[in-house]
Design an enzyme around this catalytic site. Structure first.
Site, PDB file in Angstrom:
ATOM      1  N   TYR A 123     -38.199 -21.642  16.082  1.00 61.76           N
ATOM      2  CA  TYR A 123     -36.745 -21.630  16.297  1.00 61.76           C
ATOM      3  C   TYR A 123     -36.163 -20.229  16.062  1.00 61.76           C
ATOM      4  O   TYR A 123     -35.048 -20.097  15.581  1.00 61.76           O
ATOM      5  CB  TYR A 123     -36.061 -22.703  15.428  1.00 61.76           C
ATOM      6  CG  TYR A 123     -36.670 -24.069  15.631  1.00 61.76           C
ATOM      7  CD1 TYR A 123     -36.556 -24.703  16.867  1.00 61.76           C
ATOM      8  CD2 TYR A 123     -37.392 -24.708  14.636  1.00 61.76           C
ATOM      9  CE1 TYR A 123     -37.138 -25.949  17.089  1.00 61.76           C
ATOM     10  CE2 TYR A 123     -37.983 -25.955  14.847  1.00 61.76           C
ATOM     11  CZ  TYR A 123     -37.853 -26.562  16.079  1.00 61.76           C
ATOM     12  OH  TYR A 123     -38.439 -27.786  16.302  1.00 61.76           O
TER      13      TYR A 123
ATOM     14  N   CYS B 197     -20.593  -8.009  16.342  1.00 60.30           N
ATOM     15  CA  CYS B 197     -19.218  -7.882  15.875  1.00 60.30           C
ATOM     16  C   CYS B 197     -18.627  -9.210  15.439  1.00 60.30           C
ATOM     17  O   CYS B 197     -17.635  -9.677  16.018  1.00 60.30           O
ATOM     18  CB  CYS B 197     -18.379  -7.243  16.963  1.00 60.30           C
ATOM     19  SG  CYS B 197     -18.954  -5.581  17.236  1.00 60.30           S
TER      20      CYS B 197
HETATM   21  N1  LLP Z   1     -39.805 -34.081  18.549  1.00 53.10           N
HETATM   22  C1  LLP Z   1     -38.502 -34.189  18.837  1.00 53.10           C
HETATM   23  C2  LLP Z   1     -38.047 -35.316  19.654  1.00 53.10           C
HETATM   24  C3  LLP Z   1     -37.595 -33.235  18.337  1.00 53.10           C
HETATM   25  O1  LLP Z   1     -36.304 -33.350  18.610  1.00 53.10           O
HETATM   26  C4  LLP Z   1     -38.075 -32.158  17.551  1.00 53.10           C
HETATM   27  C5  LLP Z   1     -37.172 -31.134  17.042  1.00 53.10           C
HETATM   28  C6  LLP Z   1     -39.458 -32.079  17.294  1.00 53.10           C
HETATM   29  C7  LLP Z   1     -40.289 -33.062  17.801  1.00 53.10           C
HETATM   30  C8  LLP Z   1     -40.063 -30.985  16.478  1.00 53.10           C
HETATM   31  O2  LLP Z   1     -39.620 -31.042  15.173  1.00 53.10           O
HETATM   32  P1  LLP Z   1     -40.240 -30.083  14.054  1.00 53.10           P
HETATM   33  O3  LLP Z   1     -41.674 -30.530  13.841  1.00 53.10           O
HETATM   34  O4  LLP Z   1     -40.171 -28.706  14.546  1.00 53.10           O
HETATM   35  O5  LLP Z   1     -39.394 -30.316  12.882  1.00 53.10           O
HETATM   36  N2  LLP Z   1     -33.317 -25.338  15.677  1.00 53.10           N
HETATM   37  C9  LLP Z   1     -33.504 -26.072  14.432  1.00 53.10           C
HETATM   38  C10 LLP Z   1     -34.515 -27.181  14.557  1.00 53.10           C
HETATM   39  C11 LLP Z   1     -34.226 -28.178  15.660  1.00 53.10           C
HETATM   40  C12 LLP Z   1     -35.234 -29.272  15.792  1.00 53.10           C
HETATM   41  C13 LLP Z   1     -34.961 -30.088  17.001  1.00 53.10           C
HETATM   42  N3  LLP Z   1     -35.899 -31.105  17.279  1.00 53.10           N
HETATM   43  C14 LLP Z   1     -33.852 -25.086  13.323  1.00 53.10           C
HETATM   44  O6  LLP Z   1     -33.918 -23.885  13.577  1.00 53.10           O
HETATM   45  O7  LLP Z   1     -34.027 -25.494  12.173  1.00 53.10           O
END
Ligand code: LLP
Length: 418
Positions: free
Chosen positions: A373, A344
């Site tokens: 995510y 809602c």
């Molecule tokens: N290492 C650290 C310290 C991080 O903060 C993150 C992601 C990663 C690795 C992994 O990053 P990746 O390879 O997945 O880009 N909820 C958001 C994304 C948040 C990412 C947070 N940190 C979304 O749905 O786009």
């Protein structure tokens, strides 16, 4: 590349039809492909061969223990940001010596837990955190290996909310402070100061900001060594983007690895990486059933049974997820539709005015690229139970998280006696 394809007009995950899963397990449901997870891990890892960096899968992207276990079997480590994620990684079979503990708000209890299980490395984000860790190591008489996370003042990422590398972000310390912290940590009795860490953002589609941040890491390493400090490890974080739709392909792991080699050539340091999205995003979809169509004078609204509590990315980051019908569209007929969930608030809108093939009640659709995510960010808003997760391997599938029962939700609560 992923393993979600149409076969004779039906959308499959590997050798299992998504319709079969939807009909057996119910909708909405997350479905993950083992082959895609494995492929993404291998492609990333092999891009660095013959070097053998620690690839610590960022558990925050998809923390289901079956997903982590699939990667752990291939030798993946885990990047974790809470005691809960460390427990998940251990439960999935990741050895502690491959676990990195990151994050800006680790509590004393979490630090104590991390050193008690003997994690590979704790990434330190501030002076206060280093001091807390020193106290914890002395209290428990246990050593901790650390890397100091720097903030290189380089911003990047698919959305402001996921950009972490600028000075005004809450993450890491300045280069000058990193040197001072490293020097201080090197003198601490139970702390092993191993090196530095960096992570500037997520869904990065351009190597340039990553390269700038990595050059800062190289210079910092050389400066630290010139000051007599030892730097054995550099943790280069995650962040590499993935295609969410028919957009220009982000840099490949091979391009990324070539850039990393160029920047760190001859430095003699052990590298680690923390990829999350790159491994999990295209390995998962959210399957949902159309409840009904609501026609408005100017628009057609498709109400589906998944909602923002199941997949919050469109509401939170204006993210685009491709929507595919489980039965492949015949012909070119397309209609402009909004796709919304039952929650809602207007924010519960997956897309507006998207050209989609004709769809109606009971039809099934898949939100693509939802493996990272997605489930991890879900909530029980509107008293909607957490939805099941299914893992496919070849022609088999298994429910790796069952649907919550409403009674389980109610069981956590009580009405006070007064
Ligand atoms: N290492 C650290 C310290 C991080 O903060 C993150 C992601 C990663 C690795 C992994 O990053 P990746 O390879 O997945 O880009 N909820 C958001 C994304 C948040 C990412 C947070 N940190 C979304 O749905 O786009």
């Amino acid at each position: 590349m992923n393993h979600f394809d149409y076969r004779d007009g039906a959308l499959f995950c590997e050798d299992v039809s998504l319709e079969e899963i939807a009909n057996t397990v119910g909708t909405p449901v997350y479905v993950y492909s083992s082959a895609t997870l494995e492929r993404h891990y291998r492609v990333f890892k092999e891009a660095f061969a013959p070097a053998d960096p620690l690839v610590a899968y960022a558990v925050k992207a998809n923390g289901n223990i079956a997903v982590i276990a699939t990667l752990a079997k291939l030798g993946a480590g885990a990047d974790t940001v809470s005691a809960g994620e460390i427990q998940r990684a251990l439960a999935a079979g990741v050895p502690p010596e491959k676990i990195i503990f990151s994050g800006v708000g680790k509590t004393e209890a979490e630090l104590a837990y991390a050193i008690s299980v003997g994690v590979h490395q704790i990434n330190i984000e501030s002076i206060a955190e280093l001091e807390m860790l020193e106290r914890v190591t002395e209290l428990h008489g246990q050593r901790a290996a650390i890397a100091i996370r720097i903030n290189p003042d380089v911003g990047a990422g698919g959305h402001d909310k996921i950009s972490t590398g600028k000075t005004d972000a809450k993450f890491g310390v300045s280069v000058a402070d990193a040197l001072a912290l490293h020097a201080r940590a090197s003198k601490m009795k139970l702390i092993d100061a191993k090196g530095f860490a960096v992570h500037i953002g997520s869904q990065i589609k351009d190597l340039a900001p990553l390269e700038s941040a990595f050059r800062v890491m190289r210079t910092l390493t050389e400066t630290a060594r010139a000051q007599g400090l030892s730097v054995d490890r550099l943790d280069l974080g995650g962040g590499l983007g993935v295609p969410y739709f028919n957009e220009p392909e982000p840099p490949s792991p091979a391009d990324y690895a070539a850039m990393v080699r160029r920047v760190f050539d001859g430095l003699d340091v052990a590298l680690s990486f923390e990829p999350g999205r790159l491994i999990a995003a295209n390995a998962g979809v959210l399957v949902s059933r159309v409840i009904r169509i609501q026609d408005r004078p100017a628009r057609r609204i498709l109400v589906v049974d998944a909602a923002m509590n199941d997949l919050i990315r469109p509401a939170m980051y204006e993210a685009f997820h491709e929507i595919k019908p489980l039965v492949e569209a015949r012909g070119d007929a397309r209609e402009k539709m909004d796709v919304v969930g039952p929650i809602c608030e207007t924010g519960d809108t997956f897309t507006r005015g998207r050209d989609l093939p004709p769809l109606g009640p009971e039809d099934l659709v898949a939100f693509m690229t939802a493996g990272a995510y997605g489930a991890v960010m879900s909530s029980m808003y509107n008293a909607r139970p957490l939805i099941p997760e299914v893992l496919v391997r070849g022609d088999r599938f298994d429910v790796v998280r069952r649907r919550w029962k409403l009674s389980e939700q109610l069981g956590l609560e009580k009405i006070p006696a007064w």
